[in-house]
Scaffold this motif. Structure first.
Motif, PDB file in Angstrom:
ATOM      1  N   ALA A   1       0.852  -1.189   0.000  1.00 59.07           N
ATOM      2  CA  ALA A   1       0.000   0.000   0.000  1.00 59.07           C
ATOM      3  C   ALA A   1       0.888   1.240   0.000  1.00 59.07           C
ATOM      4  N   ASP A   2       1.033   1.863  -1.167  1.00 59.33           N
ATOM      5  CA  ASP A   2       1.934   3.007  -1.339  1.00 59.33           C
ATOM      6  C   ASP A   2       1.150   4.308  -1.162  1.00 59.33           C
ATOM      7  N   GLU A   3       1.295   4.920   0.002  1.00 61.75           N
ATOM      8  CA  GLU A   3       0.579   6.156   0.355  1.00 61.75           C
ATOM      9  C   GLU A   3      -0.910   6.027  -0.017  1.00 61.75           C
ATOM     10  N   PRO A   4      -1.608   5.003   0.473  1.00 58.42           N
ATOM     11  CA  PRO A   4      -2.961   4.717  -0.012  1.00 58.42           C
ATOM     12  C   PRO A   4      -4.010   5.728   0.410  1.00 58.42           C
ATOM     13  N   THR A   5      -3.695   6.595   1.382  1.00 63.91           N
ATOM     14  CA  THR A   5      -4.715   7.525   1.873  1.00 63.91           C
ATOM     15  C   THR A   5      -4.336   8.985   1.649  1.00 63.91           C
ATOM     16  N   SER A   6      -3.305   9.243   0.855  1.00 62.20           N
ATOM     17  CA  SER A   6      -2.802  10.605   0.741  1.00 62.20           C
ATOM     18  C   SER A   6      -3.707  11.530  -0.077  1.00 62.20           C
ATOM     19  N   MET A   7      -4.603  10.942  -0.899  1.00 61.81           N
ATOM     20  CA  MET A   7      -5.433  11.770  -1.776  1.00 61.81           C
ATOM     21  C   MET A   7      -6.885  11.861  -1.318  1.00 61.81           C
ATOM     22  N   VAL A   8      -7.155  11.434  -0.080  1.00 58.46           N
ATOM     23  CA  VAL A   8      -8.531  11.484   0.419  1.00 58.46           C
ATOM     24  C   VAL A   8      -8.576  12.260   1.727  1.00 58.46           C
TER      25      VAL A   8
ATOM     26  N   HIS B   1       5.381   8.366   4.139  1.00 57.70           N
ATOM     27  CA  HIS B   1       6.228   9.375   4.789  1.00 57.70           C
ATOM     28  C   HIS B   1       5.635   9.732   6.155  1.00 57.70           C
ATOM     29  N   ASP B   2       4.478   9.161   6.455  1.00 57.80           N
ATOM     30  CA  ASP B   2       3.701   9.514   7.644  1.00 57.80           C
ATOM     31  C   ASP B   2       4.127   8.655   8.843  1.00 57.80           C
ATOM     32  N   VAL B   3       4.944   9.223   9.706  1.00 56.42           N
ATOM     33  CA  VAL B   3       5.441   8.498  10.875  1.00 56.42           C
ATOM     34  C   VAL B   3       4.299   8.126  11.823  1.00 56.42           C
ATOM     35  N   GLY B   4       3.320   9.024  11.933  1.00 56.92           N
ATOM     36  CA  GLY B   4       2.179   8.755  12.804  1.00 56.92           C
ATOM     37  C   GLY B   4       1.403   7.532  12.350  1.00 56.92           C
ATOM     38  N   LEU B   5       1.113   7.459  11.054  1.00 53.03           N
ATOM     39  CA  LEU B   5       0.435   6.282  10.498  1.00 53.03           C
ATOM     40  C   LEU B   5       1.236   5.021  10.784  1.00 53.03           C
TER      41      LEU B   5
ATOM     42  N   SER C   1       1.500  -0.282  12.557  1.00 55.00           N
ATOM     43  CA  SER C   1       2.524  -1.274  12.195  1.00 55.00           C
ATOM     44  C   SER C   1       2.961  -2.161  13.344  1.00 55.00           C
ATOM     45  N   ASP C   2       3.369  -3.370  12.975  1.00 52.58           N
ATOM     46  CA  ASP C   2       4.099  -4.243  13.888  1.00 52.58           C
ATOM     47  C   ASP C   2       5.591  -3.933  13.807  1.00 52.58           C
ATOM     48  N   THR C   3       6.058  -3.694  12.578  1.00 61.51           N
ATOM     49  CA  THR C   3       7.475  -3.481  12.319  1.00 61.51           C
ATOM     50  C   THR C   3       7.658  -2.261  11.426  1.00 61.51           C
ATOM     51  N   ILE C   4       8.692  -1.474  11.704  1.00 60.26           N
ATOM     52  CA  ILE C   4       8.981  -0.279  10.900  1.00 60.26           C
ATOM     53  C   ILE C   4      10.404  -0.354  10.366  1.00 60.26           C
ATOM     54  N   TYR C   5      10.539  -0.016   9.082  1.00 61.06           N
ATOM     55  CA  TYR C   5      11.848   0.174   8.441  1.00 61.06           C
ATOM     56  C   TYR C   5      11.964   1.643   8.077  1.00 61.06           C
ATOM     57  N   ILE C   6      13.035   2.294   8.516  1.00 60.27           N
ATOM     58  CA  ILE C   6      13.283   3.692   8.184  1.00 60.27           C
ATOM     59  C   ILE C   6      14.272   3.749   7.021  1.00 60.27           C
TER      60      ILE C   6
END
Length: 266
Positions: A176-183, A211-215, A220-225
């Motif tokens: 899901a590549d930025e799936p909510t950025s346009m709504v 790019h949304d750290v809050g999301l 997430s269970d796991t994060i890759y920066i």
């Protein structure tokens, strides 16, 4: 979470665009392991290489170096048959839903193609019911949409239609590549809820590119920066966000006030 077995992994993945002085390394020796049913976020600013990495995982771009394994075996995408089999299991939702659909095909054709991809032998009545169920899952009415073209729908309707496709396909991995950025904010929450419900029902692995750290922190269970094509930090979401080790991670968090406050309290 109780993580399942490793479903898809990458070893020292590299992607180079151009040659000589015009050479750009978009992904630089990136390694990862994604498990069954896991929610992963790959977080970074624009230009960090996260979307390029997503396209490599999806099989839309060939890696310059390194390798991907799927279900413990080297991934094969040499033939059309190989790619078709891979895409039965691995699907994507992109930032711009309008670029994901053929504008000359109506909604019923877009959904019927999902049934064809699965190779299902269904009667017309069964196909119709499957499409209605998928639309109902995302709070759309098939009867109001089936005869329309993508350009006749709103951005929110298109995003929901993309999720309806995922509902029909039951992939093992969703990118899901930025799936909510346009709504808007209300639709954003609804779309996330739908994706998380799919994960629960199908034990689906979801890879958020954002790019949304809050999301990333909240879902997430796991994060890759990711910074400048490299993974600079990864781990459990709470560990990465509340106890960041890399300066770039700290910089990203400092731009999000509420998480920044939680970080100071941790």
């Amino acid at each position: 979470m109780n993580r399942g077995k490793v479903l898809i992994s990458g070893r020292q993945l590299t992607k180079v665009f151009g040659y000589g002085l015009n050479k750009t390394t978009a992904v630089n020796e990136v390694s990862f392991q994604f498990h069954e049913g896991e929610i992963i976020s790959i977080v970074g600013e624009s230009g960090s290489g996260k979307t390029t990495l997503a396209k490599i995982i999806m099989g839309l771009l060939n890696e310059t170096g390194g390798a991907i394994e799927y279900k413990g075996k080297p991934r094969k995408l040499r033939s059309h048959k190989d790619r078709k089999e891979y895409w039965k299991d691995i699907q994507a939702i992109f930032q711009d839903p309008f670029s994901s659909f053929n504008i000359f095909h109506k909604v019923d054709k877009l959904l019927t193609d999902c049934i064809k991809l699965q190779g299902l032998k269904l009667t017309k009545e069964q196909q119709l019911q499957k499409m209605k169920d998928a639309c109902s899952f995302v709070n759309l009415k098939f009867e109001e949409l089936y005869n329309k073209y993508p350009f006749e729908l709103s951005g929110g309707q298109m995003q929901r239609l993309m999720i309806a496709r995922i509902f029909m396909l039951h992939p093992k991995v969703l990118i899901a590549d930025e799936p909510t950025s346009m709504v808007d904010a209300c639709s954003r929450s609804t779309i996330l809820d739908m994706l998380l419900k799919l994960r629960e029902e199908n034990n689906m692995t979801i890879i958020f590119i954002t790019h949304d750290v809050g999301l990333a922190y909240y879902v997430s269970d796991t994060i890759y920066i990711m910074e400048k094509g490299c993974i600079v930090e990864h781990g459990q979401a709470e560990e990465v966000i509340l106890r960041p080790k890399h300066p770039y991670t700290r910089q990203l968090i400092s731009d999000v006030p509420k998480i920044h406050e939680a970080w100071n309290l941790a």
